[in-house]
Design an enzyme around this catalytic site. Structure first.
Site, PDB file in Angstrom:
ATOM      1  N   HIS A 135       0.820  -1.327  -0.216  1.00 16.87           N
ATOM      2  CA  HIS A 135       0.209   0.113  -0.019  1.00 16.87           C
ATOM      3  C   HIS A 135       1.040   1.335   0.230  1.00 16.87           C
ATOM      4  O   HIS A 135       0.522   2.202  -0.763  1.00 16.87           O
ATOM      5  CB  HIS A 135      -1.054  -0.074   1.046  1.00 16.87           C
ATOM      6  CG  HIS A 135      -1.663   1.108   1.127  1.00 16.87           C
ATOM      7  ND1 HIS A 135      -3.215   0.823   1.318  1.00 16.87           N
ATOM      8  CD2 HIS A 135      -1.643   2.337   1.459  1.00 16.87           C
ATOM      9  CE1 HIS A 135      -3.740   2.215   1.321  1.00 16.87           C
ATOM     10  NE2 HIS A 135      -2.730   3.135   1.801  1.00 16.87           N
ATOM     11  N   GLU A 136       1.914   1.284   0.864  1.00 19.06           N
ATOM     12  CA  GLU A 136       2.618   2.478   1.000  1.00 19.06           C
ATOM     13  C   GLU A 136       3.531   2.400  -0.125  1.00 19.06           C
ATOM     14  O   GLU A 136       4.024   3.688  -0.798  1.00 19.06           O
ATOM     15  CB  GLU A 136       3.521   2.483   2.460  1.00 19.06           C
ATOM     16  CG  GLU A 136       2.631   2.431   3.465  1.00 19.06           C
ATOM     17  CD  GLU A 136       1.681   3.266   3.795  1.00 19.06           C
ATOM     18  OE1 GLU A 136       1.572   4.460   3.163  1.00 19.06           O
ATOM     19  OE2 GLU A 136       0.397   3.243   4.371  1.00 19.06           O
ATOM     20  N   HIS A 139       1.960   4.476  -2.901  1.00 17.61           N
ATOM     21  CA  HIS A 139       2.079   5.654  -2.705  1.00 17.61           C
ATOM     22  C   HIS A 139       3.344   6.472  -3.014  1.00 17.61           C
ATOM     23  O   HIS A 139       3.321   7.319  -3.831  1.00 17.61           O
ATOM     24  CB  HIS A 139       1.936   6.052  -1.307  1.00 17.61           C
ATOM     25  CG  HIS A 139       0.308   6.166  -0.749  1.00 17.61           C
ATOM     26  ND1 HIS A 139      -0.528   6.500  -1.499  1.00 17.61           N
ATOM     27  CD2 HIS A 139      -0.033   5.745   0.403  1.00 17.61           C
ATOM     28  CE1 HIS A 139      -1.895   6.192  -0.847  1.00 17.61           C
ATOM     29  NE2 HIS A 139      -1.569   5.779   0.330  1.00 17.61           N
TER      30      HIS A 139
END
Length: 234
Positions: A135-136, A139
């Site tokens: 997820h990160e 980003h």
């Protein structure tokens, strides 16, 4: 002429032996009290709790670092993102991924200045950490590849949609654990909900769910359809 014996008398050694036994028992009693908490003074209880908290944090940090190293080496999804981050000009290493204690409202975070945060006390399994790390990394990929302006709500919303959509954060087993049992459009509903929750934390939203939802809705179709660098939803 009387002779003097150099051997110690029984009467002189008994108190020493008894004293040693009492000291050993006292050490044992204090050890048991420290472990169980029984018989401790309020100050002792405070010191015991502080010591246990430190030990627990150290244990969680060690576990987080161990899982992180394993995922960086063996996770197909993490390896895939590492490769595409490198192609985009970002050579992500373990030094850019930090295990730290957090509040219990999140599992990770991304900062262009500081890198990726893994909340060491927020994971119930290695697969949970894997989803959070991916997820990160999405980003980070968006930041490097698309030059995201994190002050812009629409930009932020788009990256949150993509991260929730692509990371495994919204797979069915995760939603069940959160208490969501929707069978129709489960993935879509999860992505939208979690993107709105994340955008709510933007300084310009300050918890305003209406404004966060508006930003997510404005970019929903294009950002949900964008699965780069994956060919399809992970």
């Amino acid at each position: 002429m009387s002779s003097t014996s150099n051997a110690p008398s029984t009467s002189s050694t008994a108190p020493d032996a008894q004293d040693k036994d009492l000291k050993a028992f006292d050490r044992w009693r204090k050890s048991v009290s420290w472990i169980t908490g029984v018989g401790l003074t309020p100050d002792d209880h405070a010191r015991r709790k502080a010591s246990q908290d430190v030990e627990a944090e150290e244990a969680m940090w060690v576990r987080c670092e161990k899982w992180k190293a394993d995922l960086m080496k063996n996770s197909p999804a993490v390896s895939f993102m590492l490769k595409h981050l490198q192609q985009a000009g970002c050579n992500l290493t373990t030094d850019h991924i930090h295990c730290q204690p957090c509040n219990m409202t999140r599992a990770g975070g991304f900062s262009p200045e500081k890198g990726i945060l893994l909340c060491q006390d927020g994971f119930w399994s290695k697969s949970h950490m894997e989803d959070t790390l991916v997820h990160e990394m999405v980003h980070m990929y968006d930041h490097v590849k698309f030059k995201v302006d994190w002050k812009d709500l629409r930009h932020h919303a788009c990256s949150e949609i993509r991260a929730a959509n692509l990371s495994g954060d919204c797979k069915w087993s995760r939603e069940i654990r959160r208490g969501f049992y929707t069978f129709s459009k489960q993935h879509q509903d999860c992505v939208r909900r979690r993107a709105i929750l994340s955008v709510q934390q933007h300084p310009d939203c300050a918890g305003d769910s209406v404004r966060a939802e508006k930003a997510v809705n404005e970019v929903w179709e294009s950002c949900k359809a964008d699965t780069r660098p994956f060919d399809e939803i992970y």
